[in-house]
Scaffold this active site. Structure first.
Site, mmCIF file in Angstrom:
data_model
loop_
_atom_site.group_PDB
_atom_site.id
_atom_site.type_symbol
_atom_site.label_atom_id
_atom_site.label_comp_id
_atom_site.label_asym_id
_atom_site.label_seq_id
_atom_site.Cartn_x
_atom_site.Cartn_y
_atom_site.Cartn_z
ATOM 1 N N LYS A 40 0.816 -1.219 0.000
ATOM 2 C CA LYS A 40 0.000 0.000 0.000
ATOM 3 C C LYS A 40 0.852 1.272 0.000
ATOM 4 C CE LYS A 40 -4.480 -1.621 1.324
ATOM 5 N NZ LYS A 40 -5.727 -1.447 2.042
ATOM 6 N N LYS B 216 -5.584 -7.398 -6.990
ATOM 7 C CA LYS B 216 -6.844 -7.557 -6.252
ATOM 8 C C LYS B 216 -7.879 -6.504 -6.689
ATOM 9 C CE LYS B 216 -7.293 -6.269 -1.865
ATOM 10 N NZ LYS B 216 -7.885 -6.137 -0.539
ATOM 11 N N LYS C 297 -11.812 -1.350 -3.743
ATOM 12 C CA LYS C 297 -12.753 -0.231 -3.842
ATOM 13 C C LYS C 297 -12.040 1.090 -4.062
ATOM 14 C CE LYS C 297 -13.995 -1.178 0.784
ATOM 15 N NZ LYS C 297 -12.726 -1.290 1.525
HETATM 16 N N1 AQP Z 1 -10.766 -8.436 -4.052
HETATM 17 C C1 AQP Z 1 -11.128 -9.060 -2.947
HETATM 18 N N2 AQP Z 1 -11.429 -10.369 -2.956
HETATM 19 C C2 AQP Z 1 -11.811 -10.996 -1.832
HETATM 20 N N3 AQP Z 1 -11.919 -10.397 -0.634
HETATM 21 C C3 AQP Z 1 -11.642 -9.087 -0.577
HETATM 22 N N4 AQP Z 1 -11.642 -8.207 0.443
HETATM 23 C C4 AQP Z 1 -11.268 -6.995 -0.035
HETATM 24 N N5 AQP Z 1 -11.027 -7.061 -1.337
HETATM 25 C C5 AQP Z 1 -11.233 -8.349 -1.714
HETATM 26 C C6 AQP Z 1 -11.989 -8.533 1.814
HETATM 27 O O1 AQP Z 1 -12.969 -7.586 2.237
HETATM 28 C C7 AQP Z 1 -12.802 -7.375 3.634
HETATM 29 C C8 AQP Z 1 -12.839 -5.928 3.939
HETATM 30 O O2 AQP Z 1 -11.747 -5.313 3.338
HETATM 31 P P1 AQP Z 1 -11.312 -3.849 3.730
HETATM 32 O O3 AQP Z 1 -12.287 -2.901 3.214
HETATM 33 O O4 AQP Z 1 -11.126 -3.766 5.195
HETATM 34 O O5 AQP Z 1 -9.890 -3.649 3.119
HETATM 35 P P2 AQP Z 1 -9.200 -4.170 1.850
HETATM 36 O O6 AQP Z 1 -8.905 -5.620 1.952
HETATM 37 O O7 AQP Z 1 -8.006 -3.285 1.635
HETATM 38 O O8 AQP Z 1 -10.306 -3.945 0.739
HETATM 39 P P3 AQP Z 1 -10.249 -3.040 -0.530
HETATM 40 O O9 AQP Z 1 -11.562 -3.142 -1.202
HETATM 41 O O10 AQP Z 1 -9.025 -3.357 -1.334
HETATM 42 O O11 AQP Z 1 -10.148 -1.609 0.133
HETATM 43 P P4 AQP Z 1 -9.104 -0.471 -0.156
HETATM 44 O O12 AQP Z 1 -9.170 -0.224 -1.624
HETATM 45 O O13 AQP Z 1 -9.562 0.692 0.649
HETATM 46 O O14 AQP Z 1 -7.749 -0.960 0.292
HETATM 47 C C9 AQP Z 1 -11.498 -8.062 4.067
HETATM 48 O O15 AQP Z 1 -11.815 -9.273 4.730
HETATM 49 C C10 AQP Z 1 -10.821 -8.313 2.752
HETATM 50 O O16 AQP Z 1 -9.954 -9.444 2.799
#
Ligand code: AQP
Length: 333
Positions: free
Chosen positions: A111, A194, A197
């Protein structure tokens, strides 16, 4: 019943990845666990968030969780910043965790990217706050994506060191719950990345509030290769974008990848993408309309989150207060 804690960052509109990798599993876990579901806004500000967008996204995230079937009566749904125990315990954990442990966290490296010096200190100690989220409730199970496994190991290291340093058996060991075939949904533009969002490209993801036209367009434009769909699973190894779309299809129909290839192998992407679009639209349309219904009554939504915060604090306040006593803080309240 074992206690589960899990969180999701209101750092954007939740995606199909969040849904298949996390939210859908949360709903399924509610039958036989005691669950705390948290919109982790403290984690979200480890990267810059526009304040008014953060506020809207936090409410929208709560509404999406409710629309997906999170049950705020049998379980607890709340916003992380509204329960002070998280930051109180996180500070203690900042003093328990070692720099060397945090230096090994691959998610920080991913990140922070190349501009590491410019990353927030919050992003660096994010895993300590995550450990506090879990241990403030003495939770023993955490459903996480594969990418969070390392953070959970750190949460256990912190608990162990705290217990050792203060000569107690206070924080329990936490087990990860990694569920379902779609533990990782990948970007529609790059099958090695991955789905996120906060990805700069909206075309890389399906947002849970996308309308049917947007979903159809994104799936139609999703990167693939010129070959037809394979019939055998091992042929997917070198085709990450194809593997991703087949994986999404399998997760949405609760089947395994082999069964999907049996049905669609040898066919072109045109009919497969049309079937996948139909599946996603059918699944997400009711969630989008339920989300709008919850958002239309903001007062009721905020009241529900306040009740959730009160119930969460009733569990975590005594635990964190005991941790503070163990550390040697004078308790005057
Ligand atoms: N692409 C993904 N596939 C499967 N699981 C996912 N998760 C996130 N992206 C995927 C799971 O969603 C939960 C919540 O995630 P988060 O919002 O706390 O953080 P993250 O993993 O960093 O999700 P994002 O969407 O990628 O957010 P940003 O862009 O803000 O960093 C977790 O259980 C995660 O594993």
């Amino acid at each position: 019943m074992e206690r589960i804690f899990s969180g999701i960052q209101p750092s954007g509109i939740p995606t199909l990845g969040n849904y298949l990798g996390a939210i859908r599993n949360w709903v399924r876990l509610q039958d036989d666990h005691d669950c705390l579901w948290c919109v982790v806004d403290l984690h979200a500000i480890t990267a810059w968030q526009d304040p008014s967008a953060l506020l809207e996204q936090s409410l929208e995230m709560a509404a999406v969780l409710l629309a997906c079937g999170v049950d705020p009566m049998r379980h607890i749904l709340f916003l992380q910043s509204s329960v002070r125990a998280h930051v109180q315990l996180a500070w203690i954990f900042n003093c328990v965790a070692r720099l060397g442990w945090l230096n090994r966290m691959t998610q920080f490296k991913d990140k922070a990217g190349k501009d590491r010096e410019n990353a927030s200190c919050g992003l660096y100690v994010y895993p300590n706050l995550m450990a506090a989220d879990i241990h403030a409730y003495h939770a023993t199970r955490v459903p996480v994506g594969d990418d969070q496994r390392q953070h959970l190991e750190l949460a256990n290291d912190i608990a162990q060191k705290f217990n050792h340093d203060y000569g107690v058996e206070f924080f329990p060991t936490v087990q990860p719950l990694i569920l379902g075939p779609a533990a990782r949904v990948m970007s529609l533009r790059d099958g090695t990345k991955k789905m996120s969002k906060s990805d700069a490209s909206d075309q890389s993801r399906i947002n849970l509030n996308d309308d049917p036209e947007a979903i159809a367009l994104k799936i139609r434009r999703a990167k693939t290769d010129p070959l037809p769909l394979p019939s055998e699973i091992d042929e997917l190894a070198q085709r990450p974008e194809t593997r991703n779309l087949v994986g999404i299809y399998a997760a949405m129909t609760d089947r395994d990848v082999g069964a999907v290839l049996k049905e669609h192998g040898g066919r072109g992407f045109g009919p497969f993408k049309a079937a996948l679009t139909e599946l996603i639209v059918e699944h997400l349309s009711p969630i989008a309309s339920e989300t709008r219904r919850f958002l239309n009554d903001r007062v009721a939504l905020i009241d529900l989150l306040k009740k959730g915060a009160d119930r969460a604090a009733a569990i975590s306040d005594p635990i964190v207060s005991e941790a503070e006593r163990l550390v040697g803080f004078v308790r005057v309240r």
